[in-house]
Design an enzyme around this catalytic site. Structure first.
Site, PDB file in Angstrom:
ATOM      1  N   HIS A  41       0.836  -1.194   0.000  1.00 29.00           N
ATOM      2  CA  HIS A  41       0.000   0.000   0.000  1.00 29.00           C
ATOM      3  C   HIS A  41       0.871   1.244   0.000  1.00 29.00           C
ATOM      4  O   HIS A  41       1.669   1.443   0.900  1.00 29.00           O
ATOM      5  CB  HIS A  41      -0.943  -0.011   1.213  1.00 29.00           C
ATOM      6  CG  HIS A  41      -1.993  -1.079   1.122  1.00 29.00           C
ATOM      7  ND1 HIS A  41      -2.747  -1.499   2.175  1.00 29.00           N
ATOM      8  CD2 HIS A  41      -2.393  -1.820   0.067  1.00 29.00           C
ATOM      9  CE1 HIS A  41      -3.576  -2.440   1.762  1.00 29.00           C
ATOM     10  NE2 HIS A  41      -3.370  -2.659   0.492  1.00 29.00           N
ATOM     11  N   GLN A 223      -5.221  -6.746  -1.642  1.00 28.73           N
ATOM     12  CA  GLN A 223      -5.536  -7.381  -2.945  1.00 28.73           C
ATOM     13  C   GLN A 223      -6.902  -6.895  -3.444  1.00 28.73           C
ATOM     14  O   GLN A 223      -7.248  -5.751  -3.195  1.00 28.73           O
ATOM     15  CB  GLN A 223      -5.465  -8.914  -2.841  1.00 28.73           C
ATOM     16  CG  GLN A 223      -4.055  -9.457  -2.725  1.00 28.73           C
ATOM     17  CD  GLN A 223      -3.516  -9.473  -1.311  1.00 28.73           C
ATOM     18  OE1 GLN A 223      -4.201  -9.873  -0.397  1.00 28.73           O
ATOM     19  NE2 GLN A 223      -2.283  -9.052  -1.113  1.00 28.73           N
TER      20      GLN A 223
END
Ligand code: IMP
Length: 427
Positions: A41, A223
């Protein structure tokens, strides 16, 4: 609204880091519920870039309780590295807690991941080789070792020893690879045990207490929907449940506690790894989108495959997650591309289908059906309201809402925190 689940609506890499970061300002608790260090991230704070793999993105706000839930597979080597990296940059990580029920990634999981990928040859999944699949295999086979086992050293050894005998045999006989040494792993993991002990907790209890107290909790998915073990493009998926239901299982909360489910949708589509991708743009146009969107993996650095916005995928995501809203990301990347295309259906065996097929073989035969819409030339990175967007850009957003049946709540027009249009507040 107290409990919000944030999920990726496509194949991951939708820009969830930025949206989590935006929502974490208002949330008091941020929980990761599945996956592991396969996730990456990216969060921009001012001009500073942070790349997080395991620690919830909420850590960048002081005072947040950040939980790594039971559904996550934890690589302690990466976690410790990430904690050190954050500390070096002056980020306080005192609010982090790790579930004692979460499973550990051990060195042999990474070895098996690589060996199995090599063994698949042309049928490679294109995993991140972080040991994710093998760790979840052990979990379901009931031979996994959990974070809580780090607190009871004789038990840790007792569980590790028979696992190693089996793994070493498998590596030698099937994959022709060297095995692992028990004492070396024990030594390495004893260090992690000392380091992580104060952070290990019953995170399920912590999150339920927070909800009972009326605190705002953000469940941060990693994901995306199409990488979900059941709802994704199996077998080209990850081994966990990124969809909204996974938040309940992986955080230890009941479905009745969830108030909103927000799907993060990138303004176009990308995918890393192998597998069918109907709206993929190949050649120079795809390369241009990759460069404009800086579409390279956070975890592996691999170039991402790029394609048009695919609303067949998004209707599937809306359904299986029960999406209540959309956070649209990277809209600014489409500036200058004219015309734009939106995939509205697939042509399959002579007819047009609107639903995402379960069978990979069917998906491979699907041809995208496109609607052409006008693009825009104006720089939109300074827009802070819908009214400040060019007409063509507003139409693109409206068309996305019409084709998915889900309202857009947030729009990201650049990577920075402030480059966000709030259509409707989520917390
Ligand atoms: P694994 O999760 O490493 O087992 O990889 C399985 C599949 O999921 C591969 O296609 C990976 O590229 C993909 N994948 C795993 N994590 C991410 C992610 O965070 N973003 C995008 N793709 C991912």
């Amino acid at each position: 609204m107290a409990a919000v689940v944030l999920v990726g609506a496509q194949w991951g890499d939708e820009g969830k880091g930025k949206i989590t970061d935006y929502l974490a300002e208002k949330a008091q608790v941020v929980v990761r519920y599945q996956g592991g260090s396969n996730a990456g991230h990216t969060v921009m704070v001012g001009e500073e870039e942070f790349k997080l793999h395991l620690v919830p993105s909420g850590i960048l706000y002081p005072g947040r309780l950040c939980l790594i839930g039971n559904g996550v597979v934890v690589d302690p080597a990466i976690l410790v590295q990430e904690l050190d990296g954050l500390a070096e940059r002056g980020i306080d990580t005192a609010g982090l807690r790790i579930s004692s029920r979460a499973h550990l990634i051990l060195p042999y999981h990474k070895g098996l991941d690589a060996a199995q990928e090599e063994h698949r040859g042309a049928a490679q999944i294109g995993t991140t080789r972080r040991g994710i699949g093998p760790a979840y295999v052990d979990k379901t086979a009931r031979t996994g070792i959990r974070v809580g086992d780090l607190l009871d050293w004789p038990v840790f050894r007792e569980k590790l020893a028979p696992n190693l005998i089996a793994v070493n045999e498998l590596l030698a006989k099937i994959y022709d690879q060297p095995g692992y040494d028990l004492e070396a792993i024990l030594d390495e993991y004893a260090g992690y045990a000392r380091r992580l002990e104060p952070l290990i907790a019953d995170t399920g209890r912590l999150v339920n207490e927070a909800l009972n107290d009326g605190r705002r909790v953000l469940f941060e998915g990693a994901q995306g929907t199409l990488l979900d073990l059941d709802q994704g493009t199996y077998p080209f998926v990850t081994s966990s449940y990124p969809t909204a239901g996974g938040a309940c299982i992986g955080a230890g909360v009941g479905p009745t506690r969830i108030d909103k489910v927000i799907g993060v949708v990138k303004a176009y589509t990308t995918r890393v790894g192998a597998g069918p991708f109907p709206a993929e743009i190949t050649g120079a146009a795809g390369d241009l989108l990759r460069e404009q969107g800086r579409e390279y993996g956070t975890t592996t650095g691999r170039p991402r495959r790029c394609g048009w916005l695919d609303t067949v995928i998004l209707r599937h995501a809306a359904q299986v997650n029960g999406l209540t809203g959309i956070a649209l990301t990277k809209l600014d990347v489409l500036t200058g591309i004219n015309p734009l295309r939106i995939c509205t259906g697939y042509r399959y065996r002579g007819s047009i289908i609107q639903d995402f097929p379960a069978s990979l073989e069917a998906l491979q035969q699907c041809e995208p059906v496109y609607e052409e819409v006008p693009g825009w030339q104006e720089d939109i990175t300074a827009a802070r309201s819908l009214a400040e967007l060019p007409g063509a850009c507003r139409s693109y957003v409206r068309r996305l809402e019409e084709l998915t049946g889900v309202p857009v709540h947030l729009i990201a027009v650049g990577p920075r925190r402030d480059q966000t249009i709030v259509v409707e507040e989520i917390f």
